[in-house]
Design an enzyme around this catalytic site. Structure first.
Site, PDB file in Angstrom:
ATOM      1  CB  SER A  57      -3.190   4.491   3.866  1.00 36.20           C
ATOM      2  OG  SER A  57      -2.306   5.220   3.035  1.00 36.20           O
ATOM      3  CG  ASP A  94      -7.381   3.920   6.531  1.00 36.67           C
ATOM      4  OD1 ASP A  94      -8.281   3.204   6.993  1.00 36.67           O
ATOM      5  OD2 ASP A  94      -7.523   4.638   5.511  1.00 36.67           O
ATOM      6  CG  HIS A  95      -7.758   0.081   4.623  1.00 32.68           C
ATOM      7  ND1 HIS A  95      -8.808  -0.804   4.564  1.00 32.68           N
ATOM      8  CD2 HIS A  95      -8.289   1.318   4.415  1.00 32.68           C
ATOM      9  CE1 HIS A  95      -9.931  -0.136   4.322  1.00 32.68           C
ATOM     10  NE2 HIS A  95      -9.651   1.151   4.236  1.00 32.68           N
ATOM     11  CG  ASP A 116      -9.058  -4.475   5.368  1.00 34.72           C
ATOM     12  OD1 ASP A 116      -9.813  -5.459   5.461  1.00 34.72           O
ATOM     13  OD2 ASP A 116      -9.150  -3.628   4.455  1.00 34.72           O
ATOM     14  CD  GLU A 146     -13.335  -3.503   5.847  1.00 30.46           C
ATOM     15  OE1 GLU A 146     -12.349  -2.779   6.066  1.00 30.46           O
ATOM     16  OE2 GLU A 146     -13.985  -3.476   4.787  1.00 30.46           O
ATOM     17  CG  HIS A 190     -12.053   2.456   0.012  1.00 31.59           C
ATOM     18  ND1 HIS A 190     -12.205   1.138   0.341  1.00 31.59           N
ATOM     19  CD2 HIS A 190     -11.832   3.110   1.185  1.00 31.59           C
ATOM     20  CE1 HIS A 190     -12.082   0.998   1.647  1.00 31.59           C
ATOM     21  NE2 HIS A 190     -11.864   2.166   2.190  1.00 31.59           N
ATOM     22  N   GLY A 227     -15.112   4.530   3.238  1.00 32.78           N
ATOM     23  CA  GLY A 227     -15.614   4.954   1.927  1.00 32.78           C
ATOM     24  C   GLY A 227     -16.732   5.977   2.039  1.00 32.78           C
ATOM     25  CB  SER A 229     -15.452  10.774   0.147  1.00 30.10           C
ATOM     26  OG  SER A 229     -14.293  11.047   0.914  1.00 30.10           O
ATOM     27  CB  SER A 272     -12.246  10.475  -1.954  1.00 28.79           C
ATOM     28  OG  SER A 272     -11.704   9.185  -2.092  1.00 28.79           O
TER      29      SER A 272
HETATM   30  P1  13P Z   1     -13.170   7.645   0.764  1.00 29.06           P
HETATM   31  O1  13P Z   1     -12.411   7.197  -0.443  1.00 29.06           O
HETATM   32  O2  13P Z   1     -14.660   7.591   0.512  1.00 29.06           O
HETATM   33  O3  13P Z   1     -12.751   8.978   1.246  1.00 29.06           O
HETATM   34  O4  13P Z   1     -12.899   6.574   1.932  1.00 29.06           O
HETATM   35  C1  13P Z   1     -11.787   6.713   2.772  1.00 29.06           C
HETATM   36  C2  13P Z   1     -11.559   5.517   3.621  1.00 29.06           C
HETATM   37  O5  13P Z   1     -12.391   4.660   3.815  1.00 29.06           O
HETATM   38  C3  13P Z   1     -10.229   5.417   4.268  1.00 29.06           C
HETATM   39  O6  13P Z   1     -10.094   4.222   4.962  1.00 29.06           O
HETATM   40  O1  G3H Z   2      -8.982   3.495   2.121  1.00 32.55           O
HETATM   41  C1  G3H Z   2      -8.036   3.968   1.543  1.00 32.55           C
HETATM   42  C2  G3H Z   2      -7.581   5.349   1.846  1.00 32.55           C
HETATM   43  O2  G3H Z   2      -8.307   6.268   1.088  1.00 32.55           O
HETATM   44  C3  G3H Z   2      -6.091   5.469   1.687  1.00 32.55           C
HETATM   45  O3  G3H Z   2      -5.716   5.516   0.363  1.00 32.55           O
HETATM   46  O4  G3H Z   2      -3.900   3.832   0.129  1.00 32.55           O
HETATM   47  O5  G3H Z   2      -4.141   5.703  -1.510  1.00 32.55           O
HETATM   48  O6  G3H Z   2      -3.332   6.171   0.812  1.00 32.55           O
HETATM   49  P1  G3H Z   2      -4.171   5.290  -0.076  1.00 32.55           P
HETATM   50 ZN    ZN Z   3     -11.132   2.557   4.095  1.00 33.68          ZN
END
Ligand code: 13P
Ligand code: G3H
Ligand code: ZN
Length: 324
Positions: A57, A94-95, A116, A146, A190, A227, A229, A272
Site C-alpha cells: 500500500s 495496492d490502492h 483506485d 475499481e 476493509h 476486503g 479477510s 487483516s
Molecule cells: P482486509 O482488510 O479484509 O484484509 O482487506 C485487504 C485489502 O483489500 C487490501 O487491499
Molecule cells: O486496503 C488496505 C490495506 O489493508 C492496506 O492498509 O493502508 O494500512 O497499509 P494500509
Molecule cells: Zn483493498
C-alpha cells in the site's frame, strides 16, 4: 531511467489471471510491510506451489522505503528459488491514489499497479485510470481499477457506507480505460470490523447476484475482491486473551470466499488476517515471557503462524495451491 520488474525476476498479473480464470481459483494478494511478513508469504506460497501477488500500500511504501521494497522483492524471488521451487511472483501497488504514485511504482520495479478512483465521479475515475493504463502498458505493467466503494478505511479515504458496484457501468469503464482487472464492491469491507452482528447471528452473505451480473457483462474478465479477510476468530480470541481489545471483530466467512474464487474473481486481497495472526502470536509470546526482549524470539512464532495461515488460505480458500 526506471528499473523494470523484469530485471527483478517478477511477472505481471496477465498470465496469472488467465490461468486462474480457466482453472477456477483465485491468486492470493497478500499485503506486506516488513521482512517477516514477506518471508512468511514466500515460504507458504513455495510450500504450497502457489503463484502470489505481493501487495504494497502507499502507507507500506512510506513505512518500508521504496528502494528497500524493490530489493526486498528481488530478494523474495531469489529466496523462493532457494527454497527449491520457482513460483510466479508479482509486485503490486495496492490502492494507488494518484498518477504520480502509480508512475513512481512502475518506474521502480512494480509489475502491477492499482489506481483506485472508486471514490471519484465516474468520468473522473475513467480519466485517471486511463492515464495510468496508458503509462503502465508501455512497460508491460498491468493495471487494476475499481468501481464501487468499500466501507472502511482505504488509505486516506474513509468511507462510512459502501456502494455496491453498478453492473451497468462496468463495460464502459473497462472499455474506455483499458484496465486489466476490475475491483468490485459486493459487500466486503476493509479492516477487522466488516459486519455489525449480534452474538450468534450470521453475517449477511456477499452479493453474488451482482457478481454474476458483472460476469455476464464482462465474460472472461478478471475481477478482484478487496476486503477479503475472514478475521479468523481464533486470532481475535488470542489477542483479547493476552491484553488486546478487539470486541466485535468479524470478517467474511471462508466458504463465501471459496465460492467467489471459483467465479471470475481471480485475485483475493488479504491483509487483516495476516496482521491478526501476527499480533496474536506476538502478544501471546510476550505475555508468557515477560523477561524476553530479543525481537527474534517473539517474531519467530508470529512468522511461523503466518506461514500456517497463508498455506491454509492457498489450499482451502483460494484454491491456488499446486497451480504454480
Ligand atoms: P482486509 O482488510 O479484509 O484484509 O482487506 C485487504 C485489502 O483489500 C487490501 O487491499
Ligand atoms: O486496503 C488496505 C490495506 O489493508 C492496506 O492498509 O493502508 O494500512 O497499509 P494500509
Ligand atoms: Zn483493498
Amino acid at each position: 531511467m526506471g528499473i523494470s520488474y523484469k530485471e527483478l525476476g517478477l511477472v505481471n498479473t496477465r498470465e496469472m489471471f488467465k490461468k486462474a480464470m480457466e482453472g477456477k481459483y483465485a491468486i492470493p494478494a497478500y499485503n506486506f510491510n516488513n521482512l517477516e511478513q514477506l518471508q512468511a508469504i514466500i515460504q507458504a506460497c513455495v510450500e504450497t506451489r502457489s503463484p502470489v501477488i505481493l501487495q504494497v500500500s502507499k502507507g507500506a511504501r512510506q513505512y518500508a522505503n521504496a528502494t528497500m521494497l524493490r530489493y526486498m522483492a528481488m530478494g523474495a524471488v531469489e529466496y523462493a528459488k532457494e527454497l527449491g521451487y520457482e513460483i510466479p511472483i508479482a509486485l503490486h501497488l495496492d490502492h494507488g491514489d494518484s498518477f504520480e504514485l502509480c508512475k513512481a511504482c512502475v518506474d521502480n520495479g512494480f509489475s502491477s499497479v492499482m489506481i483506485d478512483g472508486s471514490h471519484l465521479p465516474f468520468e473522473e475515475n475513467i480519466e485517471i485510470t486511463r492515464k495510468v493504463v496508458e503509462y503502465a502498458h508501455q512497460f508491460d505493467v498491468t493495471v487494476e481499477g475499481e468501481l464501487g466503494v468499500l466501507a472502511g478505511i482505504e488509505e486516506d479515504v474513509k468511507a462510512e457506507k459502501s456502494h455496491y458496484t453498478n453492473p451497468d457501468e462496468v463495460e464502459e469503464f473497462v472499455e474506455r480505460t483499458g484496465v486489466d482487472s476490475l475491483a468490485i464492491s459486493i459487500g466486503t469491507s476493509h479492516g477487522a470490523y466488516k459486519f455489525k452482528v449480534k452474538p450468534g447471528e450470521q453475517v449477511p452473505p456477499l452479493r453474488f447476484d451482482i457478481l454474476e451480473e458483472i460476469e455476464r457483462r464482462l465474460p472472461g474478465f478478471p475481477i478482484v475482491l478487496h476486503g477479503a479477510s475472514s478475521v479468523i476468530p481464533e486470532y481475535v480470541e488470542l489477542i483479547n486473551k493476552y491484553g488486546g481489545n478487539l470486541e466485535g471483530a468479524v470478517g467474511v466467512p471462508e466458504d463465501q470466499l471459496r465460492k467467489a474464487a471459483t467465479s471470475a474473481v481471480c485475485k483475493i486481497n488479504i491483509d487483516s488476517d495476516g496482521r491478526l495472526a501476527f499480533t496474536a502470536k506476538v502478544r501471546e509470546f510476550l505475555w508468557n515471557n515477560p523477561k524476553e526482549f530479543d525481537p527474534r524470539k517473539y517474531l519467530k512464532p508470529a512468522r511461523e503462524e503466518l506461514v500456517k495461515m497463508y498455506k491454509h488460505k492457498n489450499i482451502n480458500v483460494l484454491g491456488s495451491a499446486n497451480k504454480a
